[in-house]
Design a protein around this motif. Sequence first.
Motif, PDB file in Angstrom:
ATOM      1  N   HIS A 276      34.252 -61.927   1.752  1.00 27.01           N
ATOM      2  CA  HIS A 276      33.486 -60.761   2.309  1.00 27.01           C
ATOM      3  C   HIS A 276      34.138 -59.506   2.125  1.00 27.01           C
ATOM      4  CE1 HIS A 276      30.752 -63.129   4.667  1.00 27.01           C
ATOM      5  NE2 HIS A 276      31.451 -63.937   5.240  1.00 27.01           N
ATOM      6  N   GLN A 285      27.005 -57.013   1.201  1.00 26.20           N
ATOM      7  CA  GLN A 285      27.189 -57.905   2.139  1.00 26.20           C
ATOM      8  C   GLN A 285      26.597 -59.223   1.827  1.00 26.20           C
ATOM      9  OE1 GLN A 285      25.695 -56.460   5.930  1.00 26.20           O
ATOM     10  NE2 GLN A 285      27.701 -55.365   6.462  1.00 26.20           N
ATOM     11  N   LEU A 286      27.242 -60.386   2.291  1.00 21.33           N
ATOM     12  CA  LEU A 286      26.843 -61.725   2.086  1.00 21.33           C
ATOM     13  C   LEU A 286      26.859 -62.470   3.186  1.00 21.33           C
ATOM     14  CD1 LEU A 286      29.670 -62.766  -0.719  1.00 21.33           C
ATOM     15  CD2 LEU A 286      27.409 -61.881  -1.212  1.00 21.33           C
ATOM     16  N   SER A 287      25.809 -63.420   3.425  1.00 24.48           N
ATOM     17  CA  SER A 287      25.611 -64.192   4.581  1.00 24.48           C
ATOM     18  C   SER A 287      26.893 -65.137   4.515  1.00 24.48           C
ATOM     19  CB  SER A 287      24.269 -64.930   4.319  1.00 24.48           C
ATOM     20  OG  SER A 287      24.595 -66.003   3.249  1.00 24.48           O
ATOM     21  N   GLU A 288      27.218 -65.719   5.563  1.00 18.13           N
ATOM     22  CA  GLU A 288      28.365 -66.718   5.784  1.00 18.13           C
ATOM     23  C   GLU A 288      28.070 -68.011   4.792  1.00 18.13           C
ATOM     24  OE1 GLU A 288      31.056 -66.847   7.440  1.00 18.13           O
ATOM     25  OE2 GLU A 288      30.704 -64.799   8.193  1.00 18.13           O
ATOM     26  N   ASN A 289      26.879 -68.391   4.721  1.00 15.53           N
ATOM     27  CA  ASN A 289      26.538 -69.632   3.725  1.00 15.53           C
ATOM     28  C   ASN A 289      26.835 -69.419   2.489  1.00 15.53           C
ATOM     29  OD1 ASN A 289      25.769 -71.245   6.008  1.00 15.53           O
ATOM     30  ND2 ASN A 289      23.545 -71.384   5.182  1.00 15.53           N
ATOM     31  N   VAL A 290      26.489 -67.999   1.909  1.00 18.62           N
ATOM     32  CA  VAL A 290      26.798 -67.587   0.468  1.00 18.62           C
ATOM     33  C   VAL A 290      28.321 -67.619   0.392  1.00 18.62           C
ATOM     34  CG1 VAL A 290      26.563 -65.840  -1.392  1.00 18.62           C
ATOM     35  CG2 VAL A 290      24.583 -66.770   0.293  1.00 18.62           C
ATOM     36  N   HIS A 316      21.480 -59.263  -8.237  1.00 16.17           N
ATOM     37  CA  HIS A 316      20.808 -58.446  -7.026  1.00 16.17           C
ATOM     38  C   HIS A 316      20.092 -57.353  -7.545  1.00 16.17           C
ATOM     39  CE1 HIS A 316      20.103 -56.807  -3.097  1.00 16.17           C
ATOM     40  NE2 HIS A 316      21.164 -55.992  -3.205  1.00 16.17           N
ATOM     41  N   THR A 324      21.107 -64.818  -1.879  1.00 17.44           N
ATOM     42  CA  THR A 324      20.793 -66.099  -1.301  1.00 17.44           C
ATOM     43  C   THR A 324      21.568 -67.056  -2.012  1.00 17.44           C
ATOM     44  OG1 THR A 324      19.006 -66.879  -2.894  1.00 17.44           O
ATOM     45  CG2 THR A 324      18.529 -65.633  -0.803  1.00 17.44           C
ATOM     46  N   ASP A 352      24.399 -79.262   3.137  1.00 21.68           N
ATOM     47  CA  ASP A 352      23.222 -78.646   3.905  1.00 21.68           C
ATOM     48  C   ASP A 352      22.536 -79.628   4.849  1.00 21.68           C
ATOM     49  OD1 ASP A 352      23.493 -76.483   2.353  1.00 21.68           O
ATOM     50  OD2 ASP A 352      21.842 -77.047   0.781  1.00 21.68           O
ATOM     51  N   LYS A 361      27.877 -74.403  11.100  1.00 24.19           N
ATOM     52  CA  LYS A 361      27.890 -73.422  10.061  1.00 24.19           C
ATOM     53  C   LYS A 361      28.822 -73.924   8.853  1.00 24.19           C
ATOM     54  CE  LYS A 361      28.000 -69.111  12.697  1.00 24.19           C
ATOM     55  NZ  LYS A 361      28.803 -67.956  13.050  1.00 24.19           N
ATOM     56  N   THR A 363      30.921 -72.598   6.953  1.00 29.59           N
ATOM     57  CA  THR A 363      32.124 -72.111   7.094  1.00 29.59           C
ATOM     58  C   THR A 363      32.842 -73.179   7.998  1.00 29.59           C
ATOM     59  OG1 THR A 363      31.521 -70.697   8.628  1.00 29.59           O
ATOM     60  CG2 THR A 363      32.017 -69.737   6.406  1.00 29.59           C
TER      61      THR A 363
END
Length: 446
Positions: A276, A285-290, A316, A324, A352, A361, A363
């Motif tokens: 992060h 920014q990145l999502s928590e999953n990525v 990107h 994603t 997943d 999550k 994480t």
Amino acid sequence: MVRPDPQLKDRLLHFIRNNHIGMFRQWFTDLEPLGIESGVLTILVKQDVHRRYLENKAIDTFQEAAQAVTGRLLGLKFVEEGELESPLLPAAHTDQQTVVLSPDLTFDQFIVGTNNQLASAASVAVCDRPGRSYNPLFLYANVGLGKTHLLQSIGHRLNTTNSSIRWMLTTCEEFSSNFQEALVHQNVSEFRSRYRDLDVLLVDDIQELAGREKIQEEFFHTFNALHQAGKQVVLTANAAPSDIPQLEERLISRFSSGLVTRIEPPEFETRVAIVHQKAKTHGFQLSENVAAFLAARVDGNIRELEGALTRIHSLHVLQQLPITLDLAKIAIGIDDGDAPKSSTPSIQDIMDAISHYYDLKLTDLLSRRRHKSVAMPRQLGMWLARRYTRYSLEEIGSYFGGRDHTTVMHAVKAVTKRREEDESVASEVQIIEQMLLGEQESENAA
């Protein structure tokens, strides 16, 4: 001075984002083009450390951008506000570093975890009490784990907290090169004055002394002169003093006389925070999953994480793709979009499914949390990975937050036992297997 187009700044940054993605930094948005005079574009920089970095690392990039967006053959100049008020007075500097400080490598941007907590605290302490806390301070680690970051952070802190301190940040190779030049030009006394008339000496990669007898002799006396005068010495290396080959015993003794501390590889949670932070530095920014996916898959050094982030950001920006999980997979070489879907689930499919079923999550699933609400799903994930993939115990542990093979072995045994003794657990396992394989395949596998 001709005032620039009001949109020049946005156009410059857009060009750099699209053509030099790895170079772009979020703080570039604070730069202000002031105008063009005699074919030179002047850009206002808020901090001296930013100016030095730009002049040494990025001036060609900005010059290319300026010429591309204006269509003119322009020179480039970075200035600070003080120079605008007194243009004939150069900025005063109290440091003598031979290594350019990177604005990215400060204490504020250093992610502290259990792997580096002592090294970080000691580095801060030597800034507050140079020569009186942990002298010498010897930091060692494998490549890309943060020892150079801490060394540069000390330089930044010294720059901002005490302008009277004389300090130098250099490398062992630079010390060696300067000494050899001094011998050739017969100005050894000047060389010694430069390295010994200091309050703080910071040297990166001191293991490069190995096997260099004359350089070791000179550094021994330099070290003694500083240490005996109560001056601070901070050294970094890729091994502990006693493990550096062909290093004289007297140097090993001197280097070991203060605090010697190792920086370990970061744990999963620390790697997520680093991902992060690095993304933020580069302006996205990145999502928590990525972030969790990258932290789980790239568990080597921080430079490998940065490389993965650069590839994601490139895809990107250049291909206008959203960031994603699928894009992250492509960026690190997992591109199975064109291949037929295998009936055998991957570890990512298992993660997943577990995350979705238990509403966790990613994480949390890969973290060090031991609460039953997390630990049991994590163990089930390992059990499924062992049953449906060909990965070894060590590899499964690596995917699940960097755990060792004994943890995976325990998880497999624990789930097998609970599945046999508890119908509710057996039911949950069956439902998740159906999610992964489909109804018919689950029945056949049972």
